[in-house]
Design a protein around this motif. Structure first.
Motif, mmCIF file in Angstrom:
data_model
loop_
_atom_site.group_PDB
_atom_site.id
_atom_site.type_symbol
_atom_site.label_atom_id
_atom_site.label_comp_id
_atom_site.label_asym_id
_atom_site.label_seq_id
_atom_site.Cartn_x
_atom_site.Cartn_y
_atom_site.Cartn_z
ATOM 1 N N ARG A 215 0.842 -1.187 0.000
ATOM 2 C CA ARG A 215 0.000 0.000 0.000
ATOM 3 C C ARG A 215 0.881 1.242 0.000
ATOM 4 O O ARG A 215 1.855 1.313 0.738
ATOM 5 N N ILE A 216 0.493 2.203 -0.827
ATOM 6 C CA ILE A 216 1.263 3.438 -0.975
ATOM 7 C C ILE A 216 0.373 4.605 -0.587
ATOM 8 O O ILE A 216 -0.741 4.743 -1.095
ATOM 9 N N ARG A 217 0.863 5.458 0.308
ATOM 10 C CA ARG A 217 0.094 6.623 0.734
ATOM 11 C C ARG A 217 0.564 7.859 -0.027
ATOM 12 O O ARG A 217 1.766 8.138 -0.097
ATOM 13 N N ILE A 218 -0.388 8.591 -0.596
ATOM 14 C CA ILE A 218 -0.051 9.816 -1.307
ATOM 15 C C ILE A 218 -0.963 10.939 -0.841
ATOM 16 O O ILE A 218 -2.061 10.705 -0.327
ATOM 17 N N GLU A 219 -0.489 12.152 -1.021
ATOM 18 C CA GLU A 219 -1.288 13.331 -0.686
ATOM 19 C C GLU A 219 -2.180 13.672 -1.878
ATOM 20 O O GLU A 219 -1.705 13.710 -3.013
ATOM 21 N N PRO A 220 -3.457 13.946 -1.642
ATOM 22 C CA PRO A 220 -4.343 14.301 -2.761
ATOM 23 C C PRO A 220 -3.835 15.495 -3.554
ATOM 24 O O PRO A 220 -3.987 15.543 -4.774
ATOM 25 N N ARG A 221 -3.209 16.452 -2.882
ATOM 26 C CA ARG A 221 -2.745 17.645 -3.596
ATOM 27 C C ARG A 221 -1.595 17.341 -4.551
ATOM 28 O O ARG A 221 -1.294 18.140 -5.441
ATOM 29 N N ASP A 222 -0.935 16.184 -4.357
ATOM 30 C CA ASP A 222 0.164 15.809 -5.249
ATOM 31 C C ASP A 222 -0.312 15.138 -6.532
ATOM 32 O O ASP A 222 0.486 14.922 -7.452
ATOM 33 N N ILE A 223 -1.589 14.809 -6.613
ATOM 34 C CA ILE A 223 -2.132 14.150 -7.808
ATOM 35 C C ILE A 223 -2.373 15.197 -8.894
ATOM 36 O O ILE A 223 -3.032 16.216 -8.653
ATOM 37 N N LEU A 224 -1.849 14.951 -10.089
ATOM 38 C CA LEU A 224 -2.120 15.822 -11.235
ATOM 39 C C LEU A 224 -3.321 15.300 -12.013
ATOM 40 O O LEU A 224 -4.291 16.005 -12.209
ATOM 41 N N TRP A 225 -3.216 14.055 -12.480
ATOM 42 C CA TRP A 225 -4.333 13.440 -13.179
ATOM 43 C C TRP A 225 -4.273 11.929 -13.011
ATOM 44 O O TRP A 225 -3.254 11.370 -12.605
ATOM 45 N N ILE A 226 -5.375 11.289 -13.363
ATOM 46 C CA ILE A 226 -5.484 9.831 -13.308
ATOM 47 C C ILE A 226 -6.084 9.385 -14.634
ATOM 48 O O ILE A 226 -7.085 9.944 -15.087
ATOM 49 N N SER A 227 -5.473 8.414 -15.260
ATOM 50 C CA SER A 227 -5.941 7.955 -16.571
ATOM 51 C C SER A 227 -6.199 6.458 -16.547
ATOM 52 O O SER A 227 -5.616 5.720 -15.755
ATOM 53 N N SER A 228 -7.083 6.002 -17.425
ATOM 54 C CA SER A 228 -7.368 4.580 -17.535
ATOM 55 C C SER A 228 -6.302 3.904 -18.387
ATOM 56 O O SER A 228 -5.782 4.492 -19.337
ATOM 57 N N ALA A 229 -5.958 2.670 -18.027
ATOM 58 C CA ALA A 229 -4.947 1.897 -18.763
ATOM 59 C C ALA A 229 -5.373 0.431 -18.761
ATOM 60 O O ALA A 229 -4.850 -0.378 -18.021
ATOM 61 N N GLY A 230 -6.361 0.106 -19.573
ATOM 62 C CA GLY A 230 -6.862 -1.265 -19.609
ATOM 63 C C GLY A 230 -7.583 -1.619 -18.322
ATOM 64 O O GLY A 230 -8.507 -0.929 -17.894
ATOM 65 N N ASN A 231 -7.152 -2.683 -17.664
ATOM 66 C CA ASN A 231 -7.740 -3.094 -16.393
ATOM 67 C C ASN A 231 -7.120 -2.336 -15.215
ATOM 68 O O ASN A 231 -7.390 -2.672 -14.061
#
Length: 327
Positions: A215-231
């Motif tokens: 499990r990896i913990r990240i800060e929401p403010r560090d997210i730029l974008w999220i993209s789909s990649a198959g499954n």
């Protein structure tokens, strides 16, 4: 214009899914795609069911053909019809995983014209391989018993075999399409009803990503974008790192909405907190500029997602300038 651009020519900022080569040309983690590795345990059950049904249909067709010949005054010989049917079914079973993978590619293609083009290409390739494999097996089997096989190659024969292959592709591919759609819908509803999938002790402002047993913990403010990649879905962070985790974009959207991370395109979410500019087009599409320099295009279908930015910009422009010089 590509979907994501590096407006400031920053090094190492190109996302995995927007490089020059096709997404499936590069190395992928185990199980993402790439041949039979992209078929999960549940898919093998579907594959087994397809094989059993195909074999059953082949046997019934062969016995029915032998019975028809007997009813018309000929001798009852099930051996030859069984050979013809089983060689065809054997090739179909071997090629079925290709259809499984092709359906996944088509499902994640953008736009129906591209999907239809890919489907036609898959059907043509499937039919060519099926005919070649079937004829090869029949010639080999007949040579073992000292006989020969004549396919009677002609346009009429090819059309006869091709139309059967079209039906086969639609039956197998259509069934898998419906199964995948139902599976994704169940996953989305399950995540939406269960709420965020973070550990119980996690802080509400944290996002946890699961990568296998890690499990990896990240800060929401560090997210730029999220993209789909198959499954899988791919997280792109401000420091240039990527995290590829198994899941659906709909599930991530459901649990990240509270962090102002919204869908701006069918294949990606964007963190509105990182947006520094908005440019709209005449056709309703728009382009977001992030504070890191990248520009991400959005679809007019998701224009409502950036309404808050447009309203804020309009209100700011309407505020009078109190620092103007007094007369």
């Amino acid at each position: 214009m590509s979907d994501v651009k590096n407006a400031q020519a920053r090094p190492g900022v190109e996302p995995v899914w927007d490089q020059n080569h096709a997404a499936w040309d590069g190395a992928r983690p185990r199980g993402t795609s790439g041949g039979l590795r992209g078929i999960s345990g549940a898919d093998w059950l579907i594959y087994g069911a397809v094989a059993v049904v195909a074999l059953g249909i082949g046997v019934v067709n062969a016995l029915s053909r032998a019975q028809d010949v007997a009813w018309h005054g000929g001798g009852y010989d099930a051996g030859t019809p069984l050979l013809w049917e089983m060689t065809s079914i054997a090739v179909i079973i071997v090629l079925a995983p290709m259809l499984f993978i092709a359906v996944r590619r088509i499902r994640h293609a953008t736009g129906w014209p591209l999907r239809i083009g890919l489907a036609l290409a898959v059907i043509l390739i499937f039919s060519a391989l099926h005919i070649a494999g079937m004829v090869g097996l029949r010639k080999f089997a007949m040579s073992l018993v000292g006989g020969s096989y004549d396919f009677r190659f002609s346009v009429a024969t090819l059309i006869y075999e091709f139309r059967k292959d079209v039906i086969t592709c639609f039956l197998i591919g259509g069934a898998l399409w419906l199964i995948d759609s139902r599976r994704e819908g169940q996953q989305s509803r399950s995540v939406a009803s269960a709420g965020p999938a973070d550990p119980p002790a996690a802080a509400p402002h944290m996002v946890w990503l699961r990568d296998g047993s890690t499990r990896i913990r990240i800060e929401p403010r560090d997210i730029l974008w999220i993209s789909s990649a198959g499954n899988y879905v791919e997280y792109r962070l401000a420091d240039g790192t990527n995290h590829l985790v198994r899941g659906t974009l709909a599930a991530e959207e459901a649990r990240l909405t509270s962090f102002n991370i919204v869908r701006v395109h069918r294949t990606r979410l964007v963190n509105l907190a990182r947006v520094s500019g908005l440019k709209t087009g005449a056709n309703g599409d728009f382009e977001l500029t992030l504070d890191t320099g990248q520009a991400i295009s959005g679809s007019r279908r998701y224009r409502d997602a950036v309404t808050s930015i447009e309203e804020l910009a309009a209100n700011s422009a309407s505020v009078p300038n109190d620092n103007r010089a007094e007369p």
